[in-house]
Design an enzyme around this catalytic site. Structure first.
Site, short mmCIF file in Angstrom:
data_model
loop_
_atom_site.label_atom_id
_atom_site.label_comp_id
_atom_site.label_asym_id
_atom_site.label_seq_id
_atom_site.Cartn_x
_atom_site.Cartn_y
_atom_site.Cartn_z
N HIS A 38 1.99 1.81 -3.29
CA HIS A 38 0.60 2.66 -4.15
C HIS A 38 0.77 3.73 -3.84
O HIS A 38 -0.20 4.37 -5.01
CB HIS A 38 -0.36 1.95 -3.58
CG HIS A 38 -0.91 -0.01 -4.78
ND1 HIS A 38 -1.72 -0.57 -4.19
CD2 HIS A 38 -0.45 0.05 -5.19
CE1 HIS A 38 -1.62 -1.42 -4.48
NE2 HIS A 38 -1.41 -1.73 -5.46
N SER B 24 0.95 -1.36 -0.05
CA SER B 24 -0.18 -0.76 -0.05
C SER B 24 0.69 1.04 0.44
O SER B 24 0.36 2.39 -0.57
CB SER B 24 -1.15 0.16 1.15
OG SER B 24 -0.43 0.44 2.53
ZN LIG Z 1 0.78 -2.64 5.13
#
Ligand SMILES: [Zn+2]
Ligand SMILES: [Zn+2]
Length: 341
Positions: free
Chosen positions: A42, A39
């Protein structure tokens, strides 16, 4: 003193930081290691589509702190803090759940209705509420401490799937979450587990850690899985890969009332026919998110008991190499990179 902040796509900076004195019930921590999560990648590559609730500075410009997988050492206590001492090594629960909403009172802090923002872990100093601070036992070092968060994601998924030692399990993906599922299940006495993974390198790492592995691209994939966890069909599948083919391949294998548990992030939509995929065997699909306080605590206990070897999948680099590390992870090199702060 610095804190790492995303100011735009591919615009990450080590901004100057003035440490914040802890107020009542707060603890100031010096972070030691911070893991890079998918994440985070991203967020750095495309903040707008990262799924994060983005934060902005006083002028309205994007200023999103980086880092939620971290450990550190306690440096200062605010008033009223008990049970934590200066010098304690700790893992940090990286979002400040309110402790009072319906989700929190049911022990589902991951679904808290009123969470507050915490600073990013990739910083020289963070000040957080005491309820987010989890002291580490003697046998859990600061490297492991930074792995509590991703391992808790997997622990939570295994718990919600209600896996028992009688189950036969297929895990799609041998990245950190797939390995975390394997460690969690092994710690809970579940032995019929196989990991499906297309990368030879990742299969070798998983195998060296004691996992049974299958090449996800093998033409006789289902036969291989059933040979390892059979004779019947697997009863539980985990999607820790986040790819449509991996999801579909595992779902198709599941037996009567098989549970498919999605723990990965899917960044693309894909079509599947629920009637064909689920109906005839009354299969179900479950989605799990993050972890509760109880999961965090249980992972730390399991770490203290030695259930989390780090051989072959955890690597430490200096924090200044953040962007190189992101590039390598994007290219599929390495598994979990901890940045040393
Ligand atoms: Zn994480
Ligand atoms: Zn809450």
């Amino acid at each position: 003193m610095y804190t790492t902040t995303v100011h735009g796509a591919h615009d990450v900076r080590f901004d100057d930081l003035t440490p914040v004195s802890p107020g009542t019930g707060e603890v100031r921590i010096r972070p030691a290691f911070n893991g890079i999560c998918g994440s985070d990648i991203h967020l750095i590559e495309n903040p707008e589509t990262s799924g994060y609730v983005l934060r902005h500075d006083a002028d309205g410009n994007l200023a999103m702190p980086v880092g939620h997988e971290f450990s550190g050492t306690v440096e200062e206590l605010g008033e009223g803090v008990t049970g934590v001492s200066v010098g304690d090594r700790v893992a940090v629960f990286p979002f400040a759940y309110c402790g009072e909403c319906e989700a929190c009172t049911r022990g589902m802090e991951e679904c808290c209705e009123r969470p507050t923002d915490l600073p990013g872990g990739l910083s020289s100093s963070v000040t957080v509420p005491q309820r987010c601070v989890f002291p580490l036992p003697e046998s859990v070092d600061l490297h492991l401490g930074a792995l509590v968060e991703p391992m808790a994601v997997a622990w939570h998924a295994a718990r919600l799937a209600e896996v028992t030692p009688e189950d036969a399990v297929v895990i799609a993906g041998a990245g950190p979450i797939g390995l975390g599922l394997f460690f969690a299940l092994r710690a809970q006495g579940v032995e019929k587990v196989v990991i499906s993974e297309p990368s030879t390198e990742r299969r070798e790492v998983a195998e060296a850690l004691g996992a049974q592995v299958v090449d996800a691209t093998a033409s006789d994939f289902s036969a291989q899985v059933r040979a390892l966890v059979g004779p019947g069909r697997p009863t539980v599948g985990f999607d820790a890969a986040g790819s449509a083919p991996a999801f579909s391949a595992v779902l198709r294998l599941l037996g009567l009332r098989g549970r498919m548990v999605v723990v990965a992030i899917h960044t693309r939509e894909f079509a599947f026919n629920p009637t064909m995929a689920l109906l005839a065997r009354e299969r179900s699909i479950l989605h799990t998110y993050a972890y509760s306080v109880a999961d965090f605590r249980e992972v730390i206990e399991a770490m203290a008991q030695g259930h989390y070897p780090t051989d072959g999948w955890v690597e430490v680099r200096p924090a200044s190499e953040l962007l190189d590390a992101v590039e390598d992870l994007t290219a599929g090199e390495g598994s979990k990179i901890l940045l040393e702060i």
